[in-house]
Design an enzyme around this catalytic site. Sequence first.
Site, PDB file in Angstrom:
ATOM      1  CG  HIS A 124      -1.888   0.995   1.415  1.00  0.00           C
ATOM      2  ND1 HIS A 124      -1.625   2.282   1.852  1.00  0.00           N
ATOM      3  CD2 HIS A 124      -3.224   0.942   1.197  1.00  0.00           C
ATOM      4  CE1 HIS A 124      -2.756   2.963   1.883  1.00  0.00           C
ATOM      5  NE2 HIS A 124      -3.737   2.182   1.493  1.00  0.00           N
ATOM      6  CG  ASP A 203       0.457  -2.624   6.285  1.00  0.00           C
ATOM      7  OD1 ASP A 203      -0.500  -2.792   7.060  1.00  0.00           O
ATOM      8  OD2 ASP A 203       0.401  -1.909   5.260  1.00  0.00           O
TER       9      ASP A 203
HETATM   10  N1  PMP Z   1      -1.782  -0.809   4.594  1.00  0.00           N
HETATM   11  C1  PMP Z   1      -2.736  -1.547   4.021  1.00  0.00           C
HETATM   12  C2  PMP Z   1      -2.391  -2.935   3.527  1.00  0.00           C
HETATM   13  C3  PMP Z   1      -4.015  -1.033   3.868  1.00  0.00           C
HETATM   14  O1  PMP Z   1      -4.968  -1.767   3.289  1.00  0.00           O
HETATM   15  C4  PMP Z   1      -4.295   0.272   4.341  1.00  0.00           C
HETATM   16  C5  PMP Z   1      -5.675   0.887   4.188  1.00  0.00           C
HETATM   17  N2  PMP Z   1      -6.280   0.633   2.953  1.00  0.00           N
HETATM   18  C6  PMP Z   1      -3.275   0.987   4.959  1.00  0.00           C
HETATM   19  C7  PMP Z   1      -2.038   0.413   5.056  1.00  0.00           C
HETATM   20  C8  PMP Z   1      -3.505   2.368   5.490  1.00  0.00           C
HETATM   21  O2  PMP Z   1      -4.369   2.332   6.589  1.00  0.00           O
HETATM   22  P1  PMP Z   1      -4.952   3.665   7.203  1.00  0.00           P
HETATM   23  O3  PMP Z   1      -5.514   4.460   6.069  1.00  0.00           O
HETATM   24  O4  PMP Z   1      -6.001   3.181   8.162  1.00  0.00           O
HETATM   25  O5  PMP Z   1      -3.834   4.365   7.890  1.00  0.00           O
END
Ligand code: PMP
Length: 409
Positions: A124, A203
């Site tokens: 991500h 993560d």
């Molecule tokens: N890592 C992954 C694998 C995610 O799916 C997400 C949210 N889609 C995030 C990080 C970021 O999370 P947040 O927006 O809650 O900080």
Amino acid sequence: MKAFDIQKIRADFPILQREVNGKPLVYFDNGATTQKPRQVIDAISHYYSQMNSNVHRGVHYLSQISTDAFEVTRRKLQDFIHAKHEHEVIITKGTTESINIVATCFGRTFIGEGDEIIISAMEHHSNIVPWQMLCDEKGCVLKVIPMNERGELDQEAYKSLFSSKTKLVAFTYVSNALGTINPVKEMIDVAHSQAVSVPVLVDAAQAVQHIALDVQALDVDFLVFSGHKMYGPTGVGVLYGKEDLLNAMPPYQGGGDMIKEVTFAKTTYNELPFKFEAGTPNIEAGICLNEAIDYINEIGLDQIKAYEDELLAYATAALAEVEGVRFIGTAAEKSSVISFVVDGTHPYDIGVLLDKMGIAVRTGHHCAQPIMEFYGIPGTVRASLAMYNTKEEVDALVVGLKRAIGMLL
Ligand code: PMP
């Protein structure tokens, strides 16, 4: 542990009873955020009507009950991920902030010019950009574990990326765009078995709501996730870090709560976890995350995973029957995310038409543009399943998708 009673679970989520565009809501955007059970919603109302007060500060009654409740969540989180110490659980705004804390505090202290950070091809953006920002600042280098067409990381290539300059590895447990479950334990062991053990950040944003986590068994150095993807409130998340690493890192932000003593000449910092929790936190979210963890624990992640795996298999088989559907992400180990494209159509158009039928899916790059580039596509349609979804809803998706395709082609 309670029996898995899907009708009872659905009844706990008020939003699932509503209609969208005159049709019963079918919510398949759980990877973006999950819906909240009544228990969490009621706790938020209770907090504001009976408890509202700042934490870690006042001697008065309300401040004490709020502080106690906030710290109950921390202990609950400790148990939930099986951390050795309560103070290894830092309460943050969410996954993104947690990764930025590590990139900033660990990165600026322990990573220098020419050093290397390993991430994966399926991250991500929040597990790419903070490391790129660090590389821009420090002159360090990002190395990327490649993946195959199915969306599985190349483990041999991973091993070959290490050098004496590797200072950190960061990768996702479950891909939000592909659903791939990575062999996390094996990958951590590889990093730890280098001549100088390399710390690993995992993560777990897309894992924590599906798979039981044990940070000690994994021996992971940092693990991050968000409350809002695990049936809890928005604006709260976790940075788990091993005690010695967190102690060796400087604070992230300066302000209230993170200090022991302040004079104009010098400030001494507070102990863990407060060193990393400057300022007033999202108190209500922190307190009410407790209810979400209780909710998950009462059903049990083993039952949740078994149910979701069955639903994933059902949905995958059903969607495979729809002409023109091509899955993006077909790893052997998958969590409940189904990404696909339909030949001759744009994902956005499919998403808009499904929405007219009350079906919420995600379309686009899912904050993972490098994955889309790898497959040479602008984006996908993503149905991400949660414990409250049903086979009937999958059937509705299949019918809706066929209608949408019929309108577009
Ligand atoms: N890592 C992954 C694998 C995610 O799916 C997400 C949210 N889609 C995030 C990080 C970021 O999370 P947040 O927006 O809650 O900080």
